[in-house]
Scaffold this active site. Structure first.
Site, PDB file in Angstrom:
ATOM      1  N   LYS A 291       8.919  34.487  22.545  1.00  0.00           N
ATOM      2  CA  LYS A 291       8.158  33.611  21.928  1.00  0.00           C
ATOM      3  C   LYS A 291       8.406  33.412  20.351  1.00  0.00           C
ATOM      4  O   LYS A 291       8.613  34.582  19.678  1.00  0.00           O
ATOM      5  CB  LYS A 291       6.647  33.703  22.155  1.00  0.00           C
ATOM      6  CG  LYS A 291       6.380  33.114  23.585  1.00  0.00           C
ATOM      7  CD  LYS A 291       4.948  33.423  23.935  1.00  0.00           C
ATOM      8  CE  LYS A 291       4.458  33.144  25.127  1.00  0.00           C
ATOM      9  NZ  LYS A 291       4.626  31.661  25.494  1.00  0.00           N
ATOM     10  N   ARG A 365       4.471  32.523  36.689  1.00  0.00           N
ATOM     11  CA  ARG A 365       4.778  31.821  38.107  1.00  0.00           C
ATOM     12  C   ARG A 365       5.304  33.036  38.781  1.00  0.00           C
ATOM     13  O   ARG A 365       5.090  33.143  40.200  1.00  0.00           O
ATOM     14  CB  ARG A 365       5.386  30.724  37.970  1.00  0.00           C
ATOM     15  CG  ARG A 365       6.855  30.723  37.243  1.00  0.00           C
ATOM     16  CD  ARG A 365       7.538  29.589  36.908  1.00  0.00           C
ATOM     17  NE  ARG A 365       6.710  28.879  35.575  1.00  0.00           N
ATOM     18  CZ  ARG A 365       7.124  27.879  35.063  1.00  0.00           C
ATOM     19  NH1 ARG A 365       7.856  27.075  35.481  1.00  0.00           N
ATOM     20  NH2 ARG A 365       6.500  27.428  33.985  1.00  0.00           N
TER      21      ARG A 365
HETATM   22  N1  BES Z   1       1.429  32.203  28.944  1.00  0.00           N
HETATM   23  C1  BES Z   1       2.453  31.082  28.588  1.00  0.00           C
HETATM   24  C2  BES Z   1       1.516  29.677  28.543  1.00  0.00           C
HETATM   25  C3  BES Z   1       0.733  29.465  27.402  1.00  0.00           C
HETATM   26  C4  BES Z   1       0.935  28.929  26.513  1.00  0.00           C
HETATM   27  C5  BES Z   1      -0.808  29.733  27.592  1.00  0.00           C
HETATM   28  C6  BES Z   1       0.057  28.619  25.374  1.00  0.00           C
HETATM   29  C7  BES Z   1      -1.703  29.701  26.741  1.00  0.00           C
HETATM   30  C8  BES Z   1      -1.205  29.193  25.505  1.00  0.00           C
HETATM   31  C9  BES Z   1       3.349  31.077  29.628  1.00  0.00           C
HETATM   32  O1  BES Z   1       3.867  32.201  30.182  1.00  0.00           O
HETATM   33  C10 BES Z   1       4.560  30.621  29.035  1.00  0.00           C
HETATM   34  O2  BES Z   1       5.033  30.965  28.230  1.00  0.00           O
HETATM   35  N2  BES Z   1       4.983  29.216  29.594  1.00  0.00           N
HETATM   36  C11 BES Z   1       6.080  28.533  29.024  1.00  0.00           C
HETATM   37  C12 BES Z   1       6.975  27.788  30.195  1.00  0.00           C
HETATM   38  C13 BES Z   1       8.149  27.226  29.881  1.00  0.00           C
HETATM   39  C14 BES Z   1       9.037  28.502  29.461  1.00  0.00           C
HETATM   40  C15 BES Z   1       8.753  26.716  30.930  1.00  0.00           C
HETATM   41  C16 BES Z   1       5.652  27.341  28.109  1.00  0.00           C
HETATM   42  O3  BES Z   1       4.541  26.996  28.482  1.00  0.00           O
HETATM   43  O4  BES Z   1       6.235  27.258  27.001  1.00  0.00           O
HETATM   44 MN    MN Z   2       5.392  33.082  29.082  1.00  0.00          MN
END
Ligand code: BES
Ligand code: MN
Ligand code: ZN
Length: 514
Positions: A291, A365
């Site tokens: 991230k 997921r």
């Molecule tokens: N934990 C995150 C989602 C999230 C984002 C929670 C902001 C709370 C605040 C999740 O694991 C994630 O990183 N999702 C990705 C999915 C993508 C890579 C398809 C996302 O939302 O960017």
């Molecule tokens: Mn994630």
């Protein structure tokens, strides 16, 4: 903060709150109090044009006849029937003012109002809940040593305010005080369980790693009569939970699966349980699909779904709910290392389906796919509901006021939606279907863990989960927008809101306890 319900009609000490009807009139006790203060409160209402609008507060200092000289007027609004949430908001707003004025003690004078459907006793308990929820702060790491460097600034929680030590409700008779105490019991359990979830979600990941989390669940729930099992990595390996395990591979912390059973129904009443499954990513760095730095710290809260499951189990057990519920949480840390999973890896999940991992940041997921399948295999539940801070896309779609609701069962979706409306934990249903499902097809495995590009990100995540639920009636709640970084409301001043406990408690109560 100690909360009590007294038979007195006016307090002997402390600051006072009086309730004002939506038409600007005062009740019997408030009129008495106004006389005691030589009409100061009525004069203040007039000059401030205070009409008693719902949850509006007027501060009247310098009132004769009251120990602290301070009287709050709290508007009931012109509702014909005050619903529980409006009463909670009044409690929350009163607490906000009590904190601002640094009060040691606040007493709410409970005049009997026409708009209290359940009488002043039940109304008092509901106001108490609002006050208790609002008073929560995550103070654990504010030390005395650091205090001298802290000054009041406008940011949140630089110096968290203190709630009064004592909150009293004056009911005017022992009979009404008893009604209030009885009504308060389940609400107190509710408030404490929400606060427990807030504590867990606010806790940083260096303290709350998977093993620590699992131990807390065991320590808190076992004494309440919940059966708690903890599965470590070797047991999960034997079960074939590779999708979950592979997420935790880059971390030095051992992954855990916690299974919590509350059997509140008598033994002779056999009934398939409801399974509640939570995403428990104790920290989500994104893994090799790292991230970006801004707000990465928020990802200590990527276990909010799991925290909610633990809080719900606590609430069900402490109020001895006549339901059979199994809570399952997958606890992992998504980190970067030479051991971490790579984009392009293919993993065989417990269900036997193979998953192409194209983005290691779509890890929730993967964890849920095995946790959900385990729930199905072991318990053949009547219903599965999962909670997860699953996608950033849900924030783009619904913002911070509603969580995403996905389901393969219209009646389940309807019941959850309604429970949310009643409890003030709002949901909005989004569509699912073949056109979205096919976006998850992989050319080399059974399914891939991201959809194509940025479209419908929350829906494709739900479709992924949908491939692991079989024919079971199932709902998925995407709480990424509602669980953390929460806006301050009448009843929440915490970064972590504790979202979900009330909603699921209400759904279960409405479905099984009526
Ligand atoms: N934990 C995150 C989602 C999230 C984002 C929670 C902001 C709370 C605040 C999740 O694991 C994630 O990183 N999702 C990705 C999915 C993508 C890579 C398809 C996302 O939302 O960017
Ligand atoms: Mn994630
Ligand atoms: Zn995540």
């Amino acid at each position: 903060m100690k909360i009590s319900f007294s038979k007195d009609s006016l307090p002997k000490s402390g600051a006072v709150a009086l309730l004002v009807n939506g038409d600007g009139t005062l009740g019997k006790l408030a009129t008495q109090a106004d006389k005691k203060a030589d009409g100061a409160t009525r004069r203040a209402m007039k000059s401030a044009n205070f009409t008693g609008a719902g949850a509006s507060i007027l501060e009247v200092p310098g009132c004769k006849g009251f120990r602290d000289g301070l009287v709050f007027l709290a508007g009931l609004g012109d509702n014909k029937k005050l619903d529980p949430l409006s009463l909670e908001r009044i409690g929350g707003r009163l607490m906000e003012r009590a904190e601002k004025n640094n009060l040691a003690e606040l007493c709410v004078v409970m005049d009997e109002a026409k708009s209290f459907a359940g009488g002043a006793g039940e109304a008092a308990a509901q106001i108490a809940l609002g006050a208790q929820l609002r008073a929560y702060r995550f103070r654990k790491y504010k030390t005395a040593a650091g205090k001298k460097y802290r000054k009041k600034r406008n940011g949140r929680d630089i110096e968290p305010p203190k709630a009064p030590a004592q909150l009293t409700f004056c009911l005017g008779s022992e009979e009404k005080a008893k009604v209030a105490r009885r009504a308060w019991q389940p609400l107190q359990h509710l408030g404490e369980s929400v606060d427990m979830v807030r504590d867990l979600v606010n806790e940083p990941a260096n303290i709350l790693f998977p093993k620590a989390f699992a131990q807390i669940a065991r320590k808190e729930l076992t004494p309440l009569g919940v059966k708690v099992e903890i599965l470590g990595e070797s047991r999960m390996q034997a079960l074939g939970m590779n999708a979950l395990l592979q997420v935790g591979r880059g971390s030095s912390q051992e992954s855990q699966l916690v299974v919590m059973q509350w059997n509140g129904l008598p033994k002779n009443k056999k009934r398939k349980p409801v399974a509640i499954v939570g995403k428990g990513v104790c920290f989500d760095s994104g893994g090799i699909s790292l991230k970006p730095p801004p707000n990465m710290g928020d990802m200590k809260a990527d276990m909010a779904g799991a925290a909610c499951v633990v809080g719900l189990m606590r609430l069900l057990a402490s109020r001895k709910a006549p339901v059979n519920v199994v809570g399952i949480i997958g606890l992992v840390e998504n980190m970067v290392s030479g051991e971490a999973q790579r984009p392009g890896d293919i993993v065989t999940s417990m269900s036997g389906q193979t998953i192409e991992v194209l983005n290691t940041d779509a890890e929730g997921r993967l964890v849920l796919s095995d946790a959900i399948y385990y729930a199905r295999e072991r318990f053949t539940p009547d219903t599965i509901i999962d909670l997860a801070t699953l996608t950033g896309a849900i924030l783009i779609c619904l913002g911070r006021d509603r969580a995403g609701l996905f389901s393969n069962d219209d009646s389940l979706a309807g019941a959850l939606y309604q429970a949310g409306e009643n409890e003030g934990e709002l949901l909005w249903r989004l569509p699912m279907g073949d056109c979205y499902d096919k976006m998850m097809d992989s050319p080399v495995a059974d399914v891939k863990n991201i959809g194509g590009g940025r479209y419908a990100g929350s829906i494709t995540a739900a479709q992924f989960l949908g491939r692991f639920v079989g024919d079971t009636s199932w709902a998925h709640l995407d709480i990424a927008g509602t669980a953390m970084d929460s806006p301050i409301t009448a009843t929440n001043a915490s970064w972590a809101s504790g979202f979900g406990v009330r909603l699921l408690n209400r759904y279960l109560a409405d479905r099984f306890e009526k």
